[in-house]
Design an enzyme around this catalytic site. Structure first.
Site, short mmCIF file in Angstrom:
data_model
loop_
_atom_site.label_atom_id
_atom_site.label_comp_id
_atom_site.label_asym_id
_atom_site.label_seq_id
_atom_site.Cartn_x
_atom_site.Cartn_y
_atom_site.Cartn_z
N GLU A 94 -77.38 -65.51 -97.03
CA GLU A 94 -78.66 -66.16 -96.71
C GLU A 94 -78.41 -67.62 -96.33
O GLU A 94 -79.14 -68.21 -95.55
CB GLU A 94 -79.64 -66.05 -97.89
CG GLU A 94 -81.09 -66.23 -97.46
CD GLU A 94 -82.11 -65.98 -98.57
OE1 GLU A 94 -82.15 -66.78 -99.52
OE2 GLU A 94 -82.86 -64.99 -98.49
N HIS A 118 -61.59 -46.97 -107.68
CA HIS A 118 -61.70 -45.51 -107.57
C HIS A 118 -62.77 -45.11 -106.56
O HIS A 118 -63.25 -43.99 -106.57
CB HIS A 118 -62.00 -44.92 -108.95
CG HIS A 118 -60.91 -45.21 -109.94
ND1 HIS A 118 -59.78 -44.45 -110.02
CD2 HIS A 118 -60.76 -46.24 -110.81
CE1 HIS A 118 -58.98 -44.97 -110.94
NE2 HIS A 118 -59.55 -46.06 -111.43
N LYS A 177 -91.11 -59.82 -92.91
CA LYS A 177 -92.30 -59.95 -93.78
C LYS A 177 -93.58 -59.79 -92.95
O LYS A 177 -94.51 -59.09 -93.36
CB LYS A 177 -92.32 -61.34 -94.43
CG LYS A 177 -91.24 -61.59 -95.46
CD LYS A 177 -91.43 -62.97 -96.08
CE LYS A 177 -90.24 -63.38 -96.92
NZ LYS A 177 -90.33 -64.75 -97.41
O1 F6P Z 1 -87.37 -63.74 -98.65
C1 F6P Z 1 -86.28 -64.58 -98.99
C2 F6P Z 1 -86.65 -65.52 -100.07
O2 F6P Z 1 -87.44 -66.53 -99.59
C3 F6P Z 1 -85.41 -66.09 -100.76
O3 F6P Z 1 -84.89 -67.17 -100.10
C4 F6P Z 1 -85.93 -66.39 -102.12
O4 F6P Z 1 -84.92 -66.56 -103.06
C5 F6P Z 1 -86.80 -65.18 -102.37
O5 F6P Z 1 -87.34 -64.86 -101.12
C6 F6P Z 1 -87.88 -65.36 -103.38
O6 F6P Z 1 -88.75 -66.40 -103.02
P1 F6P Z 1 -89.78 -66.97 -104.07
O7 F6P Z 1 -89.02 -67.53 -105.22
O8 F6P Z 1 -90.56 -68.03 -103.34
O9 F6P Z 1 -90.66 -65.83 -104.51
#
Ligand code: F6P
Length: 553
Positions: free
Chosen positions: A383, A414, A523
């Site tokens: 990431e 294994h 998303k």
């Molecule tokens: O979708 C990725 C992300 O934004 C990550 O970078 C982050 O760790 C995770 O989602 C959770 O985000 P949040 O803590 O804002 O719920």
């Protein structure tokens, strides 16, 4: 200067061309000092880099690359609180979360004993008042005249929040009525705490069970809730943004379950760990612990997101975790680049990715407690550095983040080690072993350590056989990281080491390692598809997605 335009890059390309015939076995035979020269002591971690496809000439050229790309200046900018996360206009200061109370400019932190002494919980429940810990986000700007004052203020806020968090953690530890702690969060709000609580299981307070619900898949939450009683459960809703749909849905369903079970005291049973206190309040949560926009999600286990770790281990051991990471921060900041472990590892990562064409790294923790470490490191590396443009948004002509993957040894041996030994691709292996176990099954540990060393040895040595199926080419690279014992302190150091090596390669590549725009598109589309699943409307969809939609309805 962009890395591929530096003289060092050109020199490394020429060097790599002559490196085709490099053979580890010959390199060891040629140089009796190789093991020592390519080993490195760092706080909490010993590293043997000598079984890698590298030599002193490679290291020298990589150091030139570091110099020509301004690595030290980039590192110093992070530690000065400059807004190096340029696409979000934010400083990157997870390191500040582990500075001791006396810093900046103060004395060294007190060493904390990290023996796994059993911790006893007092039976008297302590009712914690829902005092919100106010932790307004400080934005740290780059101007050198103001930055120090802002850092001092941010450090003050960090200490205030840390003290409040640890005091609350101690209350929960003493609260015999609370037996189950359920962390609801995903990505950085899940992987760090889960990895650390598993890794430090021997230090966890008896009588408390820790559950981690991350996936929006209801099977996960349902399975956890099945074994719980509302009265005995504390839900930690961990989300930096408090908008992540997976977490919000899990949190709503957890609240509905709590109320359906007759639970009424939401203030006692739900705590938010977030940088968005308003959203937590809107959700109906009155008790919250805050952190700041300059803590990236995947760098947040040192912040309020670490509350499950603090409840599991207690205040002193959480401070030991921070102290271990801080020791690594100091090493990264002050050791000469040639003897700086995060720098050496990060440069090796660049060498492998861009000059030898190795595009993945396999992680093998030889400690079952570290079984979530590969997943944690995947987010950290992929990431952070999975970017195809530079800091200015220009497409890059060279590769960036390798693919990270792995399983604990000996399990991986294994399963997929076959491919590491005899596959067509060279995959550098990173073994992480622990010298002293916390159990007394000496025979097991001996065999475990023997396996770790033997795998690295077998990868390097190979074995000649006239039968091609039984032939091992050898000359396969590995790194060996060794901890004396797996303690809060050494785990802190190991994780900070990994954070900084990711920083190093990201800085050389000239990318912003601290944003994650790549997760956004999925998303948005998921929101659209979800509505279509409800309505059945497939208009405008590609044929494949439309057909899948029809099948899942
Ligand atoms: O979708 C990725 C992300 O934004 C990550 O970078 C982050 O760790 C995770 O989602 C959770 O985000 P949040 O803590 O804002 O719920």
């Amino acid at each position: 200067m962009r890395c591929d335009q530096t003289p060092a890059w050109q020199a490394l390309q020429a060097h790599a061309a002559g490196f085709k015939g490099f053979d580890l076995r010959e390199a060891f035979a040629r140089d009796p000092g190789r093991a020592a020269g390519l080993s490195q002591e760092a706080p909490g971690v010993f590293a043997d880099l000598s079984k890698n496809h590298t030599d002193s000439a490679t290291e020298a050229l990589l150091l030139q690359l570091a110099e020509q790309t301004g690595l030290a200046q980039q590192r110093d900018a992070m530690f000065a609180g400059a807004p190096i996360n340029n696409t979000e206009g934010r400083a990157v200061m997870h390191w500040l979360l582990r500075q001791p109370a006396s810093a900046p400019g103060g004395s060294e932190p007190k060493p904390i004993r990290a023996e796994p002494t059993p911790v006893r919980a007092e039976p008297t429940p302590v009712r914690a008042e829902p005092t919100p810990v106010r932790a307004e986000p400080t934005t740290v700007r780059a101007e050198p005249t103001t930055v120090r004052a802002e850092l001092v203020e941010a450090h003050h806020q960090v200490q205030e929040t840390l003290n409040a968090m640890l005091a609350y953690a101690e209350q929960v530890r003493l609260d015999a009525e609370i037996t189950d702690i359920v962390n609801i969060g995903i990505g950085g709000s899940d992987l760090g705490p889960q990895m650390a609580v598993l890794a430090l299981q021997d230090f966890v307070l008896p009588g408390k069970r820790f559950h981690f619900v991350s996936n929006v898949d209801g099977h996960e939450l349902a399975a956890v809730l099945k074994g719980l009683k509302a009265r005995h459960t504390l839900f930690l809703i961990a989300s930096k943004t408090f908008t992540t749909v997976d977490t919000m849905l899990n949190a709503r369903s957890a609240r509905a379950w709590f109320e359906a079970q007759g639970g009424t005291d939401l203030a006692r049973h739900f705590v938010a760990l977030t940088a968005n206190a308003d959203a937590a309040a809107q959700f109906g949560i009155r008790r919250w612990l805050g952190f700041w926009d300059w803590v990236g999600g995947r760098y947040s286990m040192w912040s309020a997101i670490g509350l499950p770790i603090a409840i599991a281990l207690g205040a002193d051991r959480f401070r030991a975790l921070l102290a271990g990471a801080h020791a690594m921060d100091r090493h990264f900041q002050s050791a000469p680049l040639a003897q700086n472990l995060p720098v050496r590892l990060g440069l090796l990562d660049v060498w492998y990715r861009n000059f030898l064409g190795y595009s993945s790294r396999s992680i093998a923790p030889y400690h079952s407690g570290l079984r979530r470490l590969p997943a944690y490191l995947q987010q950290l590396e992929m990431e952070s550095n999975g970017k195809r443009v530079d800091r200015g948004g220009q497409a890059l002509p060279y590769g960036t983040a390798p693919v990270l993957w792995g399983e604990p040894g000996t399990n991986g041996q294994h399963a997929y080690f076959q491919m590491l030994h005899q596959g067509t691709d060279v995959v550098p292996l990173e073994c992480i072993a622990v010298k002293k176990p916390t159990h007394t099954l000496a025979e097991h540990h001996e065999l475990l350590l023997a396996n770790a060393i033997a795998q690295a040895q077998a990868l390097m040595l190979g074995q000649s056989d006239a039968d091609g199926h039984r032939h091992f080419t050898g000359n396969r690279p590995s790194t060996f990281l060794l901890l004396q014992a797996l303690t809060p302190e050494s785990l802190g150091a190991l994780i900070a080491l990994q954070e900084h090596r990711v920083f190093v390669s990201g800085a050389i590549w000239g990318i912003n390692s601290f944003d994650q725009w790549g997760v956004e598109l999925g998303k948005v589309l998921a929101k659209d598809i979800r509505a279509r699943i409800a309505s059945g409307d497939a208009s405008g969809l590609d044929a494949s997605s439309a057909a899948l939609l029809a099948r899942v309805r």
